[in-house]
Scaffold this motif. Sequence first.
Motif, PDB file in Angstrom:
ATOM      1  N   TYR A  97       1.366  -1.181  -0.010  1.00 20.20           N
ATOM      2  CA  TYR A  97       0.016  -0.329  -0.754  1.00 20.20           C
ATOM      3  C   TYR A  97       0.497   1.207   0.044  1.00 20.20           C
ATOM      4  N   ASN A  98       0.272   2.328  -0.689  1.00 22.54           N
ATOM      5  CA  ASN A  98       0.899   3.459  -1.117  1.00 22.54           C
ATOM      6  C   ASN A  98       0.031   4.422   0.484  1.00 22.54           C
ATOM      7  N   GLU A  99       1.227   4.671   1.454  1.00 21.17           N
ATOM      8  CA  GLU A  99      -0.319   5.987   2.244  1.00 21.17           C
ATOM      9  C   GLU A  99       0.022   6.856   1.600  1.00 21.17           C
ATOM     10  N   THR A 100      -1.057   7.887   2.302  1.00 17.67           N
ATOM     11  CA  THR A 100      -1.725   8.766   1.889  1.00 17.67           C
ATOM     12  C   THR A 100      -1.688   9.536   2.980  1.00 17.67           C
TER      13      THR A 100
ATOM     14  N   ARG B 214       0.960   0.931   5.836  1.00 20.99           N
ATOM     15  CA  ARG B 214       1.200  -0.806   4.629  1.00 20.99           C
ATOM     16  C   ARG B 214       1.610  -1.110   5.896  1.00 20.99           C
TER      17      ARG B 214
ATOM     18  N   GLU C 197       8.123  -1.336  -5.818  1.00 20.93           N
ATOM     19  CA  GLU C 197       7.209  -0.216  -6.165  1.00 20.93           C
ATOM     20  C   GLU C 197       7.995   0.740  -6.391  1.00 20.93           C
TER      21      GLU C 197
ATOM     22  N   ARG D 140       7.539   5.910  -4.345  1.00 23.57           N
ATOM     23  CA  ARG D 140       7.608   6.214  -3.113  1.00 23.57           C
ATOM     24  C   ARG D 140       7.619   7.663  -2.740  1.00 23.57           C
ATOM     25  N   ASN D 141       8.701   7.861  -3.451  1.00 19.59           N
ATOM     26  CA  ASN D 141       9.270   9.233  -2.952  1.00 19.59           C
ATOM     27  C   ASN D 141       8.157  10.592  -3.522  1.00 19.59           C
TER      28      ASN D 141
ATOM     29  N   ASN E 287       4.844  10.423  -4.413  1.00 21.99           N
ATOM     30  CA  ASN E 287       3.478   9.971  -3.789  1.00 21.99           C
ATOM     31  C   ASN E 287       3.100   9.826  -5.215  1.00 21.99           C
TER      32      ASN E 287
ATOM     33  N   ALA F 285       0.833   7.121  -6.435  1.00 20.37           N
ATOM     34  CA  ALA F 285      -0.456   6.270  -5.258  1.00 20.37           C
ATOM     35  C   ALA F 285      -1.906   7.088  -6.371  1.00 20.37           C
TER      36      ALA F 285
ATOM     37  N   GLN G  50      -2.918  11.606  -5.858  1.00 20.39           N
ATOM     38  CA  GLN G  50      -2.229  11.720  -4.866  1.00 20.39           C
ATOM     39  C   GLN G  50      -2.191  13.691  -5.638  1.00 20.39           C
TER      40      GLN G  50
END
Length: 340
Positions: free
Chosen positions: A286-289, A296, A321, A324-325, A327, A329, A332
């Motif tokens: 999961y990509n946290e928002t 995650r 992945e 991630r750096n 955003n 997802a 976002q």
Amino acid sequence: MRNLFDLTKEELETYFLNIGEKKFKATQVYEWLYQKREYDISKFSNLKKEIRDKLTMDFNTNLITIEKKETDNLTHKYLFRLFDNNFIEAVVMHHDYGSSICVSSEVGCNMACKFCESGRQKKIRNLEAYEIVEQILVIEQDLNMHLSSVVIMGIGEPLDNFANIIRFIKIINDPKGLQIGARHITLSTCGLVPKMYELSKLPLQINLAISLHAPNDQLRNALMPVNKVYNLSTLMQGIKDYLSVTGRRITIEYVMLNNVNDKLEYAQELASLFKGMNIYINLIPYNETNHLEFKRSSKKNIMAFYDCLKKNGLNVTIRKEFGRNINAACGQLRGSMKQV
Ligand code: SAH
């Protein structure tokens, strides 16, 4: 006036026949647009001037514009401004085997999945086919490279914009269009079952991915409101019928949410749902928002879940992945942009 990138080759052939011209002119136009990347109709030099003038009166070739771009070494994330000043996103990922693009299918999304940033932003409208085609054209131009595969996994529910998505697929799949092979195109849906049946009957060899994320109705209802309309047994029947009509493997997506859907008992349930079926499961970290409370799953939990599915004989992969750096997802970047 219609955008020229909105037409399938067949539609363009019909256009030429209707104005009393030969239909192979459509192929010539396609070669200018998609092979030579010439967007100025007046420069289509193998068409006579009166045809170019007629085309210019009937169509434009306006492109959506890049509003913002974020890059880390393997990922580029784009925010596009549309002609009505709405925003959408697309992401490019570089792999060993080539580069793929994740395109948006709608402005916003009505599916309201609890863990998804796009789901917080209601659908404003469908994207037209040309607005999806242009995500690819503009990015290829910006990066000066060819994108080898397309996933329809950005903002939006593609099967909720069915006609335009099919038109988009036909345009990019055309041998005179972007020439992206059907097996390099993946459509991801949260499970609009009647539309899955419609899709299964079309002669398109594309890949289908289903966002499952839960192995039973109770959990899926809590995460994905669509499950209240098409529950798990309806979806499972749809998956079985799709497999038997098309003979093609389906990808099952399962986003790993810490302490929500990552318990081993759920892996067992998943295994019994899919045992013996022609599917593979893709576990998605999961990509946290910033806005949503979900976390995650730990690496350890993801690996244990993976092992359990493997032991039960399923094909499983863990998604690599990206971004991630930045955003990456879906939703976002758009969410961080003030609407103008
Ligand atoms: N509406 C379609 C396609 C867009 S979403 C669908 O539901 O499949 C693409 C995928 O990203 C879905 O599996 C979705 O559940 C997942 N997703 C959404 N938010 C995410 C996040 N923050 N991290 C990881 N995956 C996410």
